[in-house]
Design a protein around this motif. Structure first.
Motif, PDB file in Angstrom:
ATOM      1  N   LEU A  41       0.782  -1.170  -0.115  1.00  0.00           N
ATOM      2  CA  LEU A  41      -0.084  -0.153   0.007  1.00  0.00           C
ATOM      3  C   LEU A  41       0.757   1.244   0.054  1.00  0.00           C
ATOM      4  O   LEU A  41       1.710   1.461   0.965  1.00  0.00           O
ATOM      5  N   LEU A  42       0.661   2.084  -0.843  1.00  0.00           N
ATOM      6  CA  LEU A  42       1.366   3.467  -1.092  1.00  0.00           C
ATOM      7  C   LEU A  42       0.373   4.393  -1.010  1.00  0.00           C
ATOM      8  O   LEU A  42      -0.869   4.318  -1.554  1.00  0.00           O
ATOM      9  N   ILE A  43       0.885   5.613  -0.532  1.00  0.00           N
ATOM     10  CA  ILE A  43       0.055   6.863  -0.675  1.00  0.00           C
ATOM     11  C   ILE A  43       0.874   7.904  -1.700  1.00  0.00           C
ATOM     12  O   ILE A  43       1.941   7.782  -1.791  1.00  0.00           O
ATOM     13  N   CYS A 130      -4.168   6.724  -3.026  1.00  0.00           N
ATOM     14  CA  CYS A 130      -3.494   5.733  -2.445  1.00  0.00           C
ATOM     15  C   CYS A 130      -3.992   4.335  -3.009  1.00  0.00           C
ATOM     16  O   CYS A 130      -4.667   4.508  -3.784  1.00  0.00           O
ATOM     17  N   GLY A 131      -3.161   3.456  -3.136  1.00  0.00           N
ATOM     18  CA  GLY A 131      -3.492   2.288  -3.811  1.00  0.00           C
ATOM     19  C   GLY A 131      -2.398   1.158  -3.765  1.00  0.00           C
ATOM     20  O   GLY A 131      -1.293   1.210  -3.006  1.00  0.00           O
ATOM     21  N   TRP A 132      -2.780  -0.126  -4.064  1.00  0.00           N
ATOM     22  CA  TRP A 132      -2.046  -1.293  -4.064  1.00  0.00           C
ATOM     23  C   TRP A 132      -1.012  -1.480  -5.162  1.00  0.00           C
ATOM     24  O   TRP A 132      -1.505  -1.597  -6.283  1.00  0.00           O
ATOM     25  N   PHE A 133       0.151  -1.975  -4.859  1.00  0.00           N
ATOM     26  CA  PHE A 133       1.278  -1.925  -5.975  1.00  0.00           C
ATOM     27  C   PHE A 133       2.045  -3.121  -5.944  1.00  0.00           C
ATOM     28  O   PHE A 133       2.462  -3.548  -4.726  1.00  0.00           O
ATOM     29  N   ALA A 134       2.342  -3.819  -6.995  1.00  0.00           N
ATOM     30  CA  ALA A 134       3.212  -4.955  -6.989  1.00  0.00           C
ATOM     31  C   ALA A 134       4.904  -4.240  -6.833  1.00  0.00           C
ATOM     32  O   ALA A 134       5.020  -3.308  -7.259  1.00  0.00           O
ATOM     33  N   PRO A 135       5.667  -4.995  -5.862  1.00  0.00           N
ATOM     34  CA  PRO A 135       6.916  -4.531  -5.863  1.00  0.00           C
ATOM     35  C   PRO A 135       7.714  -4.239  -7.097  1.00  0.00           C
ATOM     36  O   PRO A 135       8.647  -3.128  -7.472  1.00  0.00           O
ATOM     37  N   ASP A 136       7.239  -4.819  -8.110  1.00  0.00           N
ATOM     38  CA  ASP A 136       8.085  -4.792  -9.424  1.00  0.00           C
ATOM     39  C   ASP A 136       7.312  -3.809 -10.291  1.00  0.00           C
ATOM     40  O   ASP A 136       7.632  -3.983 -11.505  1.00  0.00           O
TER      41      ASP A 136
END
Length: 165
Positions: A41-43, A130-136
């Motif tokens: 999760l990133l903002i 904000c949202g969910w992101f794959a590390p790659d």
């Protein structure tokens, strides 16, 4: 929920006012939450437009662990029931000048947050999205702290040792 007035009345705001342009220590914590697919999760920060982990300054009378939980809740609406320290950073390489021209040497803890409750509801004062992101597959622009935090977490999960730098 924050405001400029809240910051100026905070510990860090009062120290900044007293010390002027001097480089100051900044005590802070960041929270990392992953979903069931391994996304983080990133903002999107309102102050600089960068995608970052929820993070912020400790308040007087608060532990670094509680700071990570509180800041993440304030910025995302998600509350952690558990926080595990995986990195502690304090070296001079963590000295940064913010968008307001203030320079700080950050002393911070990175925490993996679990046992999550609540609904995503970013604080518009601090996070425009904000949202969910794959590390790659991280969004742009992404804060450099995201990259090193993910590296520290991977190292912790491989070795079981807290990364100290």
């Amino acid at each position: 929920m924050g405001s400029d007035e809240d910051w100026y009345n905070s510990y860090h705001g009062r120290v900044r006012a007293a010390m002027g342009s001097a480089t100051l220590f900044f005590l802070a914590a960041r929270g990392v939450i992953r979903d069931g697919q391994g996304r983080v999760l990133l903002i999107k920060r309102t102050d600089n437009g960068y995608w970052a982990f929820p993070a912020g300054a400790m308040e007087l009378g608060e532990s670094m662990r509680d700071c990570a939980i509180r800041e993440t809740f304030e910025e995302t609406g998600l509350k952690a029931g558990n926080a595990v320290l995986f990195a502690f950073l304090s070296g001079p390489q963590y000295t940064f000048t913010n968008v307001f021209g203030d320079t700080y040497q950050h002393i911070s803890g990175s925490y993996l947050l679990t046992d999550i409750t609540g609904e995503l509801d970013p604080d518009p004062y601090e996070a425009s999205d904000c949202g969910w992101f794959a590390p790659d597959a991280l969004p742009e622009p992404t804060s450099g702290a995201v990259t090193w935090t993910l590296e520290h977490l991977a190292r912790f999960e491989q070795t079981g040792e807290i990364f100290v730098d």
